[in-house]
Design an enzyme around this catalytic site. Sequence first.
Site, mmCIF file in Angstrom:
data_model
loop_
_atom_site.group_PDB
_atom_site.id
_atom_site.type_symbol
_atom_site.label_atom_id
_atom_site.label_comp_id
_atom_site.label_asym_id
_atom_site.label_seq_id
_atom_site.Cartn_x
_atom_site.Cartn_y
_atom_site.Cartn_z
ATOM 1 N N GLY A 131 0.812 -1.567 -0.164
ATOM 2 C CA GLY A 131 0.174 -0.202 0.258
ATOM 3 C C GLY A 131 1.135 0.615 0.048
ATOM 4 O O GLY A 131 0.881 2.177 0.305
ATOM 5 N N ASP A 132 2.241 0.841 0.301
ATOM 6 C CA ASP A 132 3.150 1.863 0.053
ATOM 7 C C ASP A 132 4.096 2.161 -1.433
ATOM 8 O O ASP A 132 4.334 1.063 -1.802
ATOM 9 C CB ASP A 132 3.562 2.478 1.798
ATOM 10 C CG ASP A 132 3.952 3.908 1.761
ATOM 11 O OD1 ASP A 132 4.516 4.367 0.665
ATOM 12 O OD2 ASP A 132 4.109 4.586 2.755
ATOM 13 N N ASP A 133 5.748 2.193 -1.023
ATOM 14 C CA ASP A 133 6.114 2.558 -2.172
ATOM 15 C C ASP A 133 7.128 0.565 -1.633
ATOM 16 O O ASP A 133 6.795 0.495 -0.652
ATOM 17 C CB ASP A 133 7.559 3.219 -1.819
ATOM 18 C CG ASP A 133 7.187 4.613 -1.787
ATOM 19 O OD1 ASP A 133 6.089 5.247 -2.609
ATOM 20 O OD2 ASP A 133 7.734 5.899 -0.841
ATOM 21 N N SER B 37 1.593 -1.474 -6.885
ATOM 22 C CA SER B 37 1.638 -0.414 -6.115
ATOM 23 C C SER B 37 0.301 0.632 -6.363
ATOM 24 O O SER B 37 1.114 1.449 -6.546
ATOM 25 C CB SER B 37 2.258 0.000 -4.839
ATOM 26 O OG SER B 37 2.794 1.244 -4.199
#
Length: 265
Positions: free
Chosen positions: A52-54, A85
């Site tokens: 959900g992030d980098d 992502s």
Amino acid sequence: MPLWDNILVLICSNITIQGLTILAPVSVPNTDGINPDSCSQTRIEDCYIVSGDDCIAVKSGWDQYGIKFGMPTEHLVIRRLTCISPKSATVALGSEMSGGIRDVRVEDVTAIHTESSIRIKTAVGRGAYVKDIYVRRLTLKTMKYVFWMTGGYGSHPGEGFDPKALPAIQNINYREVVAENVTMPAQLDGIANDPFKGICISNVSISLTEKPKKLLWNCTDVEGITSNVTPKACDLLPEQQKPIDCAFPEDKLAIEGVKLTTCSA
Ligand SMILES: *[C@@H]1O[C@H](CO)[C@@H](O)[C@H](O)[C@H]1NC(C)=O
Ligand SMILES: *[C@@H]1O[C@H](CO)[C@@H](O)[C@H](O)[C@H]1NC(C)=O
Ligand SMILES: *[C@@H]1O[C@H](CO)[C@@H](O)[C@H](O)[C@H]1NC(C)=O
């Protein structure tokens, strides 16, 4: 640094991360896959990350604290990465980059349903540099921005940041990129009176989604060149008359020569 990062690599040297699968819920923010932070000689290869992030966030300290500590992330190779992502980058450089980020090599990366490929995040007050970045052979499918640079990434750890601490962003090389179903090829925002320099983009083919942005390349305060790039880049990154290949180092990093030995039972 959020505690809930899946993997945190902090202040390290001579690290190899190989064959890792990280499956984090894409709906949860701040779940970066791998964070090399103030690391020298690091090799990350054959990893599959859903986040959900980098997928990978390269860092080196935040504002006045990072400037004071002054430990860069350098000599980093990332290869054969597969990333999903939807809300973030395949590889982010920053935003905590106040110890500097240099000599990063990224190759043979596949990203699907990801917000951007490589993203540079910085701001006034962060100081230091992001330089000598080399990227090649990206295969991208369904992406908002292929190239994304943000010079106004405003969050600061407190009031004490130095407004004269300008980051130097230079010698950023991207080549051999094929992307499909893209909303916007590039959003490149440098910093006024502190342009991002020496950007080179070559051999890039981007096909657009059904509803692309009207302005395909939106560039401010950046300087560089392009060669063999479609769709055509912004005027700040003029197409070269004579085709060129953007740089990628021919030498190997010391960490690339390290062989892992396995014990047999
Ligand atoms: C193409 O991208 C759009 C978002 O812009 C997405 O909704 C759609 O599913 C993608 N199509 C394919 C074939 O992946
Ligand atoms: C890039 O494109 C140029 C011109 O089409 C070509 O001569 C060159 O071999 C390509 N380079 C790479 C590394 O694919
Ligand atoms: C282009 O980028 C600038 C700077 O980020 C922004 O203010 C502007 O709204 C963008 N234009 C479009 C058409 O997206």
